[in-house]
Structures are given as structure tokens and as C-alpha cells.
Design a protein around this motif. Sequence first.
Motif, PDB file in Angstrom:
ATOM      1  N   PRO A  33       0.825  -1.216   0.000  1.00  0.00           N
ATOM      2  CA  PRO A  33       0.000   0.000   0.000  1.00  0.00           C
ATOM      3  C   PRO A  33       0.863   1.271   0.000  1.00  0.00           C
ATOM      4  O   PRO A  33       1.921   1.310   0.627  1.00  0.00           O
ATOM      5  CB  PRO A  33      -0.788  -0.109   1.314  1.00  0.00           C
ATOM      6  N   ARG A  34       0.381   2.284  -0.687  1.00  0.00           N
ATOM      7  CA  ARG A  34       1.122   3.553  -0.773  1.00  0.00           C
ATOM      8  C   ARG A  34       1.405   4.134   0.612  1.00  0.00           C
ATOM      9  O   ARG A  34       2.493   4.661   0.864  1.00  0.00           O
ATOM     10  CB  ARG A  34       0.311   4.570  -1.578  1.00  0.00           C
ATOM     11  N   GLU A  35       0.410   4.055   1.504  1.00  0.00           N
ATOM     12  CA  GLU A  35       0.566   4.643   2.845  1.00  0.00           C
ATOM     13  C   GLU A  35       1.688   3.936   3.618  1.00  0.00           C
ATOM     14  O   GLU A  35       2.414   4.567   4.389  1.00  0.00           O
ATOM     15  CB  GLU A  35      -0.736   4.530   3.663  1.00  0.00           C
ATOM     16  N   VAL A  38       5.060   5.228   2.345  1.00  0.00           N
ATOM     17  CA  VAL A  38       5.327   6.591   2.845  1.00  0.00           C
ATOM     18  C   VAL A  38       5.754   6.538   4.313  1.00  0.00           C
ATOM     19  O   VAL A  38       6.724   7.183   4.719  1.00  0.00           O
ATOM     20  CB  VAL A  38       4.088   7.497   2.654  1.00  0.00           C
ATOM     21  N   ARG A  39       5.056   5.736   5.114  1.00  0.00           N
ATOM     22  CA  ARG A  39       5.385   5.655   6.541  1.00  0.00           C
ATOM     23  C   ARG A  39       6.785   5.076   6.740  1.00  0.00           C
ATOM     24  O   ARG A  39       7.568   5.552   7.572  1.00  0.00           O
ATOM     25  CB  ARG A  39       4.335   4.809   7.281  1.00  0.00           C
ATOM     26  N   LEU A  40       7.127   4.069   5.956  1.00  0.00           N
ATOM     27  CA  LEU A  40       8.459   3.449   6.066  1.00  0.00           C
ATOM     28  C   LEU A  40       9.557   4.449   5.682  1.00  0.00           C
ATOM     29  O   LEU A  40      10.604   4.521   6.336  1.00  0.00           O
ATOM     30  CB  LEU A  40       8.497   2.212   5.162  1.00  0.00           C
ATOM     31  N   LEU A  41       9.311   5.220   4.634  1.00  0.00           N
ATOM     32  CA  LEU A  41      10.302   6.237   4.220  1.00  0.00           C
ATOM     33  C   LEU A  41      10.503   7.261   5.336  1.00  0.00           C
ATOM     34  O   LEU A  41      11.626   7.693   5.603  1.00  0.00           O
ATOM     35  CB  LEU A  41       9.842   6.940   2.938  1.00  0.00           C
ATOM     36  N   MET A  56       7.690   8.063  -3.171  1.00  0.00           N
ATOM     37  CA  MET A  56       6.797   6.916  -3.372  1.00  0.00           C
ATOM     38  C   MET A  56       6.124   7.010  -4.751  1.00  0.00           C
ATOM     39  O   MET A  56       6.085   6.015  -5.498  1.00  0.00           O
ATOM     40  CB  MET A  56       5.754   6.886  -2.242  1.00  0.00           C
ATOM     41  N   MET A  57       5.604   8.203  -5.084  1.00  0.00           N
ATOM     42  CA  MET A  57       4.897   8.357  -6.370  1.00  0.00           C
ATOM     43  C   MET A  57       5.851   8.238  -7.558  1.00  0.00           C
ATOM     44  O   MET A  57       5.451   7.748  -8.622  1.00  0.00           O
ATOM     45  CB  MET A  57       4.147   9.700  -6.409  1.00  0.00           C
ATOM     46  N   THR A  58       7.103   8.662  -7.382  1.00  0.00           N
ATOM     47  CA  THR A  58       8.087   8.516  -8.461  1.00  0.00           C
ATOM     48  C   THR A  58       8.365   7.037  -8.714  1.00  0.00           C
ATOM     49  O   THR A  58       8.390   6.581  -9.867  1.00  0.00           O
ATOM     50  CB  THR A  58       9.399   9.265  -8.109  1.00  0.00           C
ATOM     51  N   ALA A  59       8.558   6.263  -7.623  1.00  0.00           N
ATOM     52  CA  ALA A  59       8.767   4.816  -7.782  1.00  0.00           C
ATOM     53  C   ALA A  59       7.522   4.172  -8.394  1.00  0.00           C
ATOM     54  O   ALA A  59       7.623   3.315  -9.285  1.00  0.00           O
ATOM     55  CB  ALA A  59       9.090   4.183  -6.427  1.00  0.00           C
ATOM     56  N   HIS A  60       6.358   4.616  -7.928  1.00  0.00           N
ATOM     57  CA  HIS A  60       5.082   4.050  -8.401  1.00  0.00           C
ATOM     58  C   HIS A  60       4.911   4.258  -9.917  1.00  0.00           C
ATOM     59  O   HIS A  60       4.458   3.362 -10.626  1.00  0.00           O
ATOM     60  CB  HIS A  60       3.939   4.715  -7.639  1.00  0.00           C
ATOM     61  N   THR A  61       5.274   5.436 -10.415  1.00  0.00           N
ATOM     62  CA  THR A  61       5.037   5.741 -11.834  1.00  0.00           C
ATOM     63  C   THR A  61       6.213   5.346 -12.735  1.00  0.00           C
ATOM     64  O   THR A  61       6.018   4.993 -13.893  1.00  0.00           O
ATOM     65  CB  THR A  61       4.741   7.251 -12.034  1.00  0.00           C
ATOM     66  N   LYS A  62       7.438   5.424 -12.200  1.00  0.00           N
ATOM     67  CA  LYS A  62       8.615   5.162 -13.050  1.00  0.00           C
ATOM     68  C   LYS A  62       9.247   3.798 -12.815  1.00  0.00           C
ATOM     69  O   LYS A  62      10.136   3.378 -13.562  1.00  0.00           O
ATOM     70  CB  LYS A  62       9.655   6.247 -12.832  1.00  0.00           C
ATOM     71  N   GLY A  63       8.869   3.138 -11.711  1.00  0.00           N
ATOM     72  CA  GLY A  63       9.416   1.803 -11.431  1.00  0.00           C
ATOM     73  C   GLY A  63      10.426   1.782 -10.310  1.00  0.00           C
ATOM     74  O   GLY A  63      10.604   0.761  -9.647  1.00  0.00           O
ATOM     75  N   ALA A  64      11.116   2.901 -10.085  1.00  0.00           N
ATOM     76  CA  ALA A  64      12.106   2.963  -9.002  1.00  0.00           C
ATOM     77  C   ALA A  64      12.442   4.425  -8.732  1.00  0.00           C
ATOM     78  O   ALA A  64      12.206   5.288  -9.585  1.00  0.00           O
ATOM     79  CB  ALA A  64      13.367   2.201  -9.376  1.00  0.00           C
TER      80      ALA A  64
END
Length: 101
Positions: A33-35, A38-41, A56-64
Motif C-alpha cells: 500500500p502507498r501509505e 510513505v510511513r516506512l520512508l 513513493m509516487m516517483t517509484a510508483h510511476t517510473k518503477g524505481a
Amino acid sequence: MADTNTKPRTATVLKTARPPLHKVILVNDDFTPREFVVRLLKDEFRVPEAQANVIMMTAHTKGACVVAVFTKEIADEKATRATDYAHQHGFPLLFTTEPEE
Ligand code: TYC
């Protein structure tokens, strides 16, 4: 009078050796989950909320996405700790490391 001092002139430049740095990279997956990411970061890497969301969103959209840069020992330790924490909570989240160019 001619210069009879034949001693070679040399200059020694002292360079401070810096340890090579390694990137910690957050890898996307379809299940964590995205949340949770984010919490781990925030908890493991002390990243502020807004920046954690961008990573998180950069990894989500670009892969890493690069999370941060450390000495090799610290980068490996943090990547392993964060990955283990996610796996203990049932998620396949992965952090890897690689040397910075
Ligand atoms: N892709 C995940 C989802 O849609 C969220 C996610 C983002 C997972 C980044 C891992 O590194 C990651 N739930």
C-alpha cells in the motif's frame, strides 16, 4: 652567479579520501500500500512527509526512485532493514543499493 642548487622542487598535494557513496533505491511493486511505503520512508529514512510522497509516487510511476545516498555500509544496512520490515508485515517491498557514479 649560477644557481647551483640542483635539488628537485616538488610539491605534495594532500587529497582527503572520501568513501564512495551508494544510493538506496526504492523499487515499485503492485501490492504494497502507498501509505505503508510513505510511513516506512518517514520512519527508516527520516524523510519528511511531502518528500516521502514524492519518492513513493516517483517509484510508483517510473518503477524505481533514489531515496538517499550513504556510505556503502549504511546504505546496505538501511536497505536491508527497510526491506525486512516490509516483508515482516507481509509486503514484497524492495529496497536495493548501487554505487553512485
Ligand atoms: N504500486 C503500489 C500500489 O499501487 C504502491 C507502491 C509505490 C509500492 C512505490 C512500492 O516502491 C513502491 N499500491
